[in-house]
Design an enzyme around this catalytic site. Structure first.
Site, mmCIF file in Angstrom:
data_model
loop_
_atom_site.group_PDB
_atom_site.id
_atom_site.type_symbol
_atom_site.label_atom_id
_atom_site.label_comp_id
_atom_site.label_asym_id
_atom_site.label_seq_id
_atom_site.Cartn_x
_atom_site.Cartn_y
_atom_site.Cartn_z
ATOM 1 N N THR A 121 0.857 -1.184 0.000
ATOM 2 C CA THR A 121 0.000 0.000 0.000
ATOM 3 C C THR A 121 0.896 1.238 0.000
ATOM 4 O O THR A 121 1.661 1.459 0.944
ATOM 5 C CB THR A 121 -0.921 0.010 1.226
ATOM 6 O OG1 THR A 121 -1.757 -1.151 1.186
ATOM 7 C CG2 THR A 121 -1.796 1.252 1.242
ATOM 8 N N CYS A 267 -4.010 -1.714 8.638
ATOM 9 C CA CYS A 267 -4.414 -0.961 7.446
ATOM 10 C C CYS A 267 -5.104 0.365 7.750
ATOM 11 O O CYS A 267 -4.580 1.424 7.399
ATOM 12 C CB CYS A 267 -5.330 -1.829 6.575
ATOM 13 S SG CYS A 267 -4.512 -3.266 5.877
ATOM 14 N N LYS A 270 -3.118 3.266 9.655
ATOM 15 C CA LYS A 270 -1.951 3.680 8.879
ATOM 16 C C LYS A 270 -2.360 4.352 7.567
ATOM 17 O O LYS A 270 -1.808 5.398 7.193
ATOM 18 C CB LYS A 270 -1.070 2.462 8.597
ATOM 19 C CG LYS A 270 0.098 2.714 7.658
ATOM 20 C CD LYS A 270 0.939 1.468 7.488
ATOM 21 C CE LYS A 270 0.253 0.392 6.676
ATOM 22 N NZ LYS A 270 0.152 0.746 5.240
#
Length: 449
Positions: A121, A267, A270
């Site tokens: 990501t 996820c 962050k």
């Protein structure tokens, strides 16, 4: 197809196993020699349902290999996934050092054209940065005749059901305008599109933003419901009734409208911080998302506030804690509400007696051995000499309990439930003080046994 994967963390390992299982030949590389040795024996470093069996099957069939040598990965395949970590910096931005270091390694080792697929990501614009870095390195090394293609291919895995998400994805986002890369990714993912086409091709920047936008939308729904739950509790309403009322509207639905003690994991926290940083840096601050982040920061402390209010002081108290992982079916404790609660309790002089079906070893790794933390063998062992019970994670084996036992064990007869697992009237009938998230308060029955 031959595929290499840099990084054997959650994303890289699950993706590698899924690709091998449909017949691709996959080589994973990681700098951690101990992890690689364990993986060669089929032992995963993470807890994920079904992963151990999938690793064992594909290692046995020779479709899934592991190495500590980057050169092995670069020579093995034209398609190379980059699935290394992008931890947050102090300012909330994503740390791209691992992604860029891998890019340099690949460029240095290339002897033929390669397609780099960014699974990590990463902020919008990272694919462009990786492309520029790879080309600069190739030119510096006198290999400018080699072609490097960069594809954005974000993951949409849910911990606890990651293999199912990978094998039966809702959609597969591919960011590339390169025709060769387009055809390569279409062939790679063809086995996952047998029932209907799931591939969505777009430019790199749109693909990168799609990942952040998806997580931001889900996080927004959670924070919205948490804020509404707090209002509901203040007004004497029942957020569970409200949830059912609005969820029945098909435009809203029931997904991600369950109130609780805040979102955690690797996820949402962050990615929201990273997107906020990107937006602020571009001069387009996201005010709504900033509020989502602030609401969640406050919500992760709500269990401690409720507990402190009910017990009127926590020094010397013993608190039973059910659930350490940030969600069920994983051992992941990153940004878990349990951590905020335990650390606040310890600061007040309280002792924690905790149990989790999967995250006990992770808890010990994080906090070591300390006098104010006892990790118990079973759920009910936590109740021994406990003043109150707090529930942080909605594991299935927490859903059915003996309230008479709880009433006899908990010295203050207090339950603080961060996941609204129980019926308040049923709990109160046993003489227990029950506090959920946004639930209508019911006084415990004085004549309960």
């Amino acid at each position: 197809m031959d595929v290499s994967v840099f990084g054997t963390g959650y994303v890289g390992l699950v993706q590698a196993a899924a690709l091998a299982d449909v017949g691709h030949r996959v080589l994973c590389v990681d700098v951690d020699a101990h992890k690689i040795n364990q993986l060669r024996q089929g032992v995963p470093p993470i807890s994920e349902p079904g992963l151990s069996d999938l690793l064992e099957d594909n290692i046995k069939e020779g479709r899934l290999l592991f190495s500590t040598q980057a050169s092995d990965a670069v020579s093995h395949a034209e398609l190379i996934f980059i699935a290394v970590g992008t931890p947050p910096d102090e300012d909330g931005s994503a740390d791209l050092s691992h992604v860029l270091n891998v890019t340099r390694q690949i460029a240095a080792l290339m002897e033929a054209d390669r397609t780099l697929i960014i699974k990590s990501t990463v902020p919008v614009g990272t694919a462009d940065q990786v492309m520029a870095l790879a080309r600069d390195e190739l030119q510096r090394l006198g290999k400018s005749q080699l072609q490097v293609r960069v594809v954005s291919n974000p993951e949409f895995l849910k911990e606890g059901s990651a293999l199912a998400d990978c094998m039966r994805p809702d959609r597969i986002i591919v960011g590339t305008l390169d025709e060769v890369a387009h055809d390569q990714l279409a062939e790679l993912y063809a086995p996952f599109c047998r029932n209907h086409e799931k591939l969505m091709f777009m430019d790199n920047r749109s693909a990168e933003l799609t990942k952040y936008a998806a997580n931001a939308m889900l996080a927004t729904r959670i924070s919205f419901m948490n804020e509404l739950a707090n209002l509901s509790e203040h007004l004497g309403a029942d957020i569970e009734a409200v949830r059912r009322g609005i969820g029945s509207d098909p435009r809203i639905g029931y997904h991600f409208i369950y109130p609780g003690c805040g979102f955690g994991g690797s996820c949402f926290p962050k990615d929201i911080k990273a997107l906020l940083h990107t937006a602020a840096h571009s001069g387009m601050p996201l005010r709504l998302l900033q509020s989502v982040n602030e609401v969640n920061d406050q919500q992760r402390r709500i269990l401690f506030a409720k507990l402190k209010q009910r017990l009127a002081g926590l020094a010397g108290k013993s608190i039973a804690l059910w659930g350490l992982a940030f969600k069920p079916n994983t051992d992941d404790m990153r940004e878990a509400p349990s951590r905020y609660l335990m650390e606040a309790l310890w600061a007040e002089g309280a002792t924690v007696r905790a149990y989790d079906p999967e995250a006990m070893d992770e808890c010990r790794r994080l906090y070591g051995y300390r006098d104010d933390l006892q990790l118990c063998a079973t759920r009910d062992d936590t109740l021994q000499d406990a003043d109150a019970l707090v529930i942080c994670t909605e594991w299935k084996n927490f859903r059915v309990v003996d309230f008479a036992l709880l009433a006899s064990k908990l010295r203050a007869r207090v339950i603080v439930d961060g996941r609204n697992l129980y019926n308040p009237e049923q709990v109160a009938a046993h003489g227990l003080h029950y506090s959920g998230i946004g639930l209508r308060q019911v006084s415990p029955q004085a004549d309960a046994p």
